[in-house]
Scaffold this active site. Structure first.
Site, PDB file in Angstrom:
ATOM      1  CB  VAL A  98      -1.163   0.276   1.262  1.00  0.00           C
ATOM      2  CG1 VAL A  98      -0.468   0.163   2.594  1.00  0.00           C
ATOM      3  CG2 VAL A  98      -1.953   1.184   0.867  1.00  0.00           C
ATOM      4  N   GLY A 316      -5.518  -6.437  -0.052  1.00  0.00           N
ATOM      5  CA  GLY A 316      -5.874  -5.985   1.030  1.00  0.00           C
ATOM      6  C   GLY A 316      -4.988  -4.696   1.263  1.00  0.00           C
ATOM      7  CD  GLU A 317      -0.478  -4.234   2.667  1.00  0.00           C
ATOM      8  OE1 GLU A 317       0.291  -3.208   2.214  1.00  0.00           O
ATOM      9  OE2 GLU A 317       0.169  -5.660   2.719  1.00  0.00           O
ATOM     10  N   GLY A 318      -5.767  -1.906   1.806  1.00  0.00           N
ATOM     11  CA  GLY A 318      -6.395  -0.579   1.219  1.00  0.00           C
ATOM     12  C   GLY A 318      -5.684  -0.313  -0.419  1.00  0.00           C
TER      13      GLY A 318
END
Length: 352
Positions: A98, A316-318
């Site tokens: 990210v 994931g992680e944004g």
């Protein structure tokens, strides 16, 4: 705030009259009508949320909630809890996935320790720790009502701070080993659907591990009597602190008039909980991408949202929110630097 105070928060609708004016401006740009597709809908939504025709998303952030989940004791993940702290440390250095995407896109990453199972302060990570992870929901409730309320309040306050610093668009992200189990459990209980239909492999779980994961969730739903429970009760019983924190981020977006971008399945279930706890928050949400996790389709249908990106993402992680932000920057570039039909001296397109 406690849950009763949170449930009584006054969610005001975006100004949809502004949305109509933004659409008029889009229609006056020298391009075929509706040719930016659903990006035009999002621009109109952002205008309504910000309450201005000249809407902007120049300053953007992604809030990444990091927390551990006690249910990993049941062998429902191929990774150990120490991975959460390791990835959070990488986020603090801006070297995780990210962080690398954000540096290209011009987005600030705000990693938050809301419940990592380690006692040290991680450099570069905001310390809002509620506890050293949740309890094992196969044996007892994951969180107390106080812990869950505190986590929601953390999310709300972070959005308030972002508002003060001038952020105009916020993405949601998370990091926590075992959180596809927590999100699937909440989905099955909240939407009253069969566990096998909403539980996926997470980060590469084996077939044997998948069967165990489903069994753990089924037993927990029965143990805590979640089919009859209220949304907040479900969150306390089987949720994670990362999810609870993100619930607060979505509610905060509605309170402080900032559009909030949903990432994958974990932030999506937080979005749905936020809407159930504080109806009206969904008007402030934008869905970024379609997660490959099975629960996601059930959640997004319940929210009546339509993700823009369908690229089999599962990072994931944004990261999905940053991808959407980059695409939105392109669309907003057309809107905020318009070349009108009047400029090029031709007749405007008309609806047929």
């Amino acid at each position: 705030m406690n849950i009763h105070e949170i449930e009584r928060l006054n969610i005001i609708q975006p100004d949809w009259r502004i949305s109509d004016l933004v659409k008029d401006s889009l229609n006056n740009i020298a391009k075929p009508l509706d040719s930016l597709g659903r990006f035009e809908d999002i621009i109109c939504q952002i205008g309504a949320i910000q309450g201005q025709i000249n809407c902007k998303i120049d300053k953007k952030a992604v809030i990444v909630m990091c927390a551990d989940n006690g249910v990993v004791e049941e062998g429902i993940s191929q990774s150990q809890q120490n991975v959460t702290a390791a990835v959070a440390e990488s986020m603090g250095k801006n070297t995780s996935s990210v962080g690398k995407m954000a540096s290209v896109a011009g987005v600030r990453v705000i990693p938050v320790d809301i419940g990592i199972n380690c006692k040290k302060n991680i450099p570069g990570v905001v310390n809002k720790k509620i506890s050293l992870g949740t309890k094992n929901f196969a044996k007892e409730k994951a969180m107390t009502e106080k812990e869950a309320s505190m986590a929601i309040s953390v999310g709300i306050s972070l959005v308030e701070q972002c508002k003060k610093f001038g952020y105009e668009l916020i993405g949601t992200g998370e990091m926590g080993i075992g959180n596809t189990t927590t999100s699937s459990a909440i989905t099955a209980a909240l939407l009253k659907c069969p566990v096998k239909e909403v539980v996926g492999r997470g980060a590469g779980l084996s077939t044997l591990g998948l069967h165990k994961k489903r069994k753990v969730i089924e037993q927990a739903i029965k143990k805590h009597k979640l089919k009859e429970a209220e949304p907040f009760e479900i969150l306390c019983a089987v949720g994670g602190l990362d999810i609870a924190g993100l619930v607060g981020v979505f509610i905060g977006g509605a309170l402080y008039s900032i559009p909030i971008v949903i990432d994958g399945v974990i932030s999506a279930i937080a979005a749905l909980l936020a809407e159930k706890i504080c109806p009206g928050t969904v008007d402030y949400m934008i869905a970024s991408h379609r997660s490959r996790e099975k629960a996601y389709d059930f959640i997004i249908k319940e929210l009546d949202l339509n993700p823009i990106i369908d690229a089999d993402l599962a990072l994931g992680e944004g990261t999905g929110t940053i991808m959407l932000m980059s695409l939105l920057d392109l669309a907003m570039g057309v809107y905020n630097s318009p070349n009108t039909f009047e400029d090029i001296k031709i007749d405007a397109y008309k609806k047929q």
